[in-house]
Enzyme design. Structure first.
Site, PDB file in Angstrom:
ATOM      1  N   ASP A 215       0.739  -1.119  -0.121  1.00  0.00           N
ATOM      2  CA  ASP A 215      -0.181  -0.168  -0.020  1.00  0.00           C
ATOM      3  C   ASP A 215       0.952   1.313  -0.136  1.00  0.00           C
ATOM      4  O   ASP A 215       2.004   1.487   0.795  1.00  0.00           O
ATOM      5  CB  ASP A 215      -0.836  -0.077   1.344  1.00  0.00           C
ATOM      6  CG  ASP A 215      -1.770   1.211   1.260  1.00  0.00           C
ATOM      7  OD1 ASP A 215      -2.522   1.160   0.085  1.00  0.00           O
ATOM      8  OD2 ASP A 215      -1.937   1.854   2.448  1.00  0.00           O
ATOM      9  N   GLU A 265      14.393 -15.629  -0.678  1.00  0.00           N
ATOM     10  CA  GLU A 265      14.607 -16.667   0.257  1.00  0.00           C
ATOM     11  C   GLU A 265      13.513 -17.767   0.130  1.00  0.00           C
ATOM     12  O   GLU A 265      13.810 -18.949   0.703  1.00  0.00           O
ATOM     13  CB  GLU A 265      14.724 -16.168   1.676  1.00  0.00           C
ATOM     14  CG  GLU A 265      16.027 -15.338   1.905  1.00  0.00           C
ATOM     15  CD  GLU A 265      15.485 -14.509   3.485  1.00  0.00           C
ATOM     16  OE1 GLU A 265      14.954 -15.063   4.159  1.00  0.00           O
ATOM     17  OE2 GLU A 265      16.248 -13.528   3.486  1.00  0.00           O
TER      18      GLU A 265
END
Ligand code: NOJ
Length: 535
Positions: A215, A265
């Site tokens: 956002d 990751e």
């Protein structure tokens, strides 16, 4: 459709993904309290999979007092009881993945809720405390500190500052909130902010989210010293970008480089999509290969129904995609803007244009976001003044409620046309006339309906991708032909959209799909789009 699974395959899936935006409050209310919930979303995911979307993006469902309907977060690591529990989220993800849908969660890093424990602690601790350092508290100007620390307006109207009362009852410092007063901005120059937000990102990725929508991604950092804007009256309401001192600072890119590394990751691939509401030249800086995967391209959304405006928007976005290597992320509707049938003039013409706009964004190379109800051609609803809920309405007279009305699922009006499992009043009233005829039930199976057009477009798009006839990186040129015909040519597909007033002759090429009848024969009438096989 048969069940399939989201597996480890499909790296880069987001480059051509159609993502369906779910506004959970208004999608489906399974517990019957009048507000949609996560279990409701799960119960209706088959609709999204059946449309042919690749993923869902859920607007915020984290703990929040709901002042800005979830964009005021008081706990980044929990589900608001209004929407259910963490277990409901996990069931939603499991069901989505079984249906072959990825799940994108909203993260709100620019501000939190005034009920967030860190902000409560800052209020209690008082001026000069380390707790206040986590937000943007400043003394006021004027003899008694009675004036805001600078002249910035809030995006929702009024000043971007609110004065607090000190623990001893005297008027105290002011704090910055670019949105509502109940949404204090975090101090991103404080290390605890990054730690908290990195942790929130991992929290949702660990629970199976395939990506995060960020956002106000161009927010976060503000100019050092929070200086005055030279002409605050020139800042348009609802547009943060009008205040470059309050957004788009260079420091923000370090955050996205770190978040990209965090995403990397994980396996399968996790994706970052930014709400970067900036001019395209600035927005493209967010989608560098080591930053966000996607940033919403708002240029079509902002363009009037005019071929040159669309062509200019398309050309700029396609050029930026060539430079960044990130395909365009097309969007014409979301929960913050007037729905397309109304925005494009209302009535039958507005409805036809909305269908054409849908084919336009789905026919362009790259990814597209489709807002819930866009597949039904829902118009903006004129929500009665007394029922409006948008905090922007109270502060500036702009309301986004009309695009957030609960979805109609059934012809029958019971449960607000199938939205709710009970007869409870929905949180926003649904129209008393015509809503059932727009429902999923009424449109399903009707080849002339918006719903079937959307299904057909997504199925064809998927097939053309699978056959290798189109791809997200297709070299594409946009031009205006005749009086108002937008033509986008890619090697495997020609998209034509008539934004003019007269039928335009269709050049050779087989019509694969059209948003309305092609009359007279061999012509594309006004307010219509078509996909043609490439010449
Ligand atoms: C953008 C969101 O889409 C909107 O709904 C919200 O009000 C603002 N950001 C503030 O979080």
């Amino acid at each position: 459709m048969g069940e399939q699974s989201v597996g480890t395959a499909g790296a880069g899936w987001w480059r051509s993904a159609v993502v369906y935006q779910v506004y959970p409050r208004s999608f489906a209310d399974l517990n019957g309290d009048g507000v949609g919930d996560l279990a409701g979303v799960t119960s209706r995911l088959a609709h999204v999979a059946g449309l042919g979307a690749d993923a869902v993006w859920l607007t915020p469902f984290q703990r929040s007092p709901q002042v800005d309907h979830g964009y005021d977060v008081s706990d980044y690591r929990d589900v608001d009881p209004l929407f259910g529990t963490l277990a409901d989220f996990e069931s939603l993800v499991a069901r989505a993945h079984r249906l072959g849908l990825r799940v994108i969660v909203d993260l709100v890093p620019n501000h939190c809720s005034s009920e967030h424990p860190a902000f409560r602690a800052a209020l209690t601790a008082g001026p000069g405390s380390p707790e206040r350092e986590r937000f943007l508290f400043r003394p006021g100007r004027g003899a008694g500190g009675e004036l805001p620390p600078n002249n910035w307006p809030s995006v929702f109207g009024g000043p971007a500052w609110t004065r607090v009362t000190d623990p001893d009852g005297s008027p105290g410092e002011w704090y910055l909130h670019l949105y509502a007063p109940e949404q204090p901005d975090w101090n991103w120059r404080h290390p605890a902010t990054a730690e908290l937000m990195d942790d929130a990102l991992r929290f949702w990725l660990d629970r199976g989210a395939d990506g995060v929508r960020i956002d106000v991604a161009h927010g976060l950092f503000k100019a050092e010293g929070l200086p005055d804007h030279e002409d605050p009256a020139s800042i348009e309401p609802m547009r943060l970008r009008g205040n470059p001192l309050a957004c788009d600072r260079d420091e923000v890119h370090d955050v996205y480089r770190r978040w990209r590394r965090i995403c990397e990751e994980y396996s399968p691939e996790r994706v970052l999509v930014g709400e970067v509401n900036l001019v395209p030249e600035r927005a493209e800086r967010y989608v560098r290969p080591d930053e966000l995967h996607q940033a919403f391209a708002f240029a079509f959304l902002a363009a009037p129904w005019e071929a040159r405006a669309w062509c200019e928007a398309a050309t700029g976005l396609l050029e930026a995609a060539r430079r960044t290597g990130s395909p365009v992320t097309w969007v014409v509707e979301n929960h913050d803007v007037v729905r397309t049938p109304t925005r494009y003039g209302g009535g039958p013409r507005g409805a036809a244009r909305a269908r054409a706009a849908l084919l336009a964004v789905l026919g362009m190379p790259g990814s597209a976001y489709v807002y819930q109800g866009q597949e039904l051609g829902l118009p903006e609803v004129d929500v009665p003044v007394g029922a409006r809920q948008d905090p922007a309405w109270l502060r500036s007279g702009v309301t986004r409620d009309g695009a957030r009305v609960p979805l109609p699922w059934t012809r029958d009006p019971g449960g607000a046309h199938g939205f709710s499992s009970s007869s409870a009043q929905p949180w926003l009233p649904v129209p008393t006339e015509g809503w059932g005829e727009l429902s999923v039930q009424a449109q399903a199976g009707d080849p002339a309906s918006s719903l079937e057009l959307c299904r057909a477009a997504l199925a064809l798009r998927r097939r053309l991708h699978a056959e290798g006839r189109i791809g997200p990186d297709d070299p594409t040129t946009a031009s205006v032909q005749g009086e108002g015909l937008l033509v986008a040519e890619r090697p495997g597909l020609r998209l034509v959209v008539n934004l003019g007033e007269h039928p335009e002759p269709l050049a050779e090429g087989e019509v694969l799909l059209a948003s309305g009848p092609l009359v007279p024969a061999g012509h594309l009438p006004p307010d219509t789009a078509a996909w043609l096989s490439a010449r």
